[in-house]
Enzyme design. Sequence first.
Site, short mmCIF file in Angstrom:
data_model
loop_
_atom_site.label_atom_id
_atom_site.label_comp_id
_atom_site.label_asym_id
_atom_site.label_seq_id
_atom_site.Cartn_x
_atom_site.Cartn_y
_atom_site.Cartn_z
N CYS A 110 2.02 4.06 6.02
CA CYS A 110 0.79 3.71 5.31
C CYS A 110 1.18 3.44 3.86
O CYS A 110 2.03 2.59 3.61
CB CYS A 110 -0.27 4.81 5.45
SG CYS A 110 0.23 6.44 4.88
N ARG B 206 -1.68 9.07 5.73
CA ARG B 206 -2.42 8.48 6.85
C ARG B 206 -1.50 8.21 8.03
O ARG B 206 -1.93 8.26 9.20
CB ARG B 206 -3.14 7.21 6.37
CG ARG B 206 -4.24 7.49 5.36
CD ARG B 206 -4.80 6.23 4.72
NE ARG B 206 -3.89 5.64 3.75
CZ ARG B 206 -4.15 4.55 3.04
NH1 ARG B 206 -5.31 3.92 3.20
NH2 ARG B 206 -3.28 4.09 2.17
#
Length: 280
Positions: free
Chosen positions: A238, A243
């Site tokens: 990410c 994430r």
Amino acid sequence: MARGALVDPAWVHRHRNDPKVKLIEIAGMGQEEMQAYKAGHVPGAACWKWKEMLWDSHARDFPSPEEFARRCGAAGIGNDTTVVFYGEGVQFGIYAWWTFRYCGHSKVKVLDGARYRWAAEGRPLVTEEPPPAAPVEYRPVKRKEKMRIHRDRVLRALGTEGLVILDGRSPEEYRGERVGGPGGPDVGAVRYGRIPGAKHLYFEELLDANKAFKPESEIRALVESRGATPDTDVITYCRMSHRATVLYFMLTELLGYRKVRVYDGSWTEWGNLVGVPIER
């Protein structure tokens, strides 16, 4: 209920007085003063600032085995302690889970939905903080390097048959319109775009309105629509890998995938490198 490393609020409530279980809220970006924790947290939870506890103090890396052991012991965590994380935002709790697993601590879980599912079920959030934990001994253990992949190996792997790279950033970041995450400053890399061939799977697509994971059938359909199957090699990334660890957790703990690695340098490294390809 426990679903592998994922536990629900009822599980946490049942273990609220278990001395072998430590509940920890991770204060993520934008939570430098631990505002959410101070406003109301899951009863019994301590609070850690993500970077102070999960990164090396000088290098952009994770704590050495010796430093990890020192931090855990000082926090009252032994090798046999079950640690349950949740985060604000939710990805930081899962990032802590991944970091602990990578650093060799196997007894670690994630509270599904963090404070959002907890509150949605009518459970109280409190402002009372638990007393400081008594220090314990923690024996240094080896890292699990197979969970991680570095930039040079990502570069060599580009175009490999049977490899799927999953990008967990927002649609705007994936399209090359931003390098900063949603709602924050547009900073972090000098180039906009994505790693060539990466498939987009925004981590929020995996979560319901209470920030809990959607049913397995829905998640599996999302993953397989990106070309990732249980026998596929998968790399997740990410912006800074928070994430990306949500994707890793989902793939390994909920779907049972075993050939998954996190590129933790992610876009703040790739988007600043000289001589590597990008796609927009």
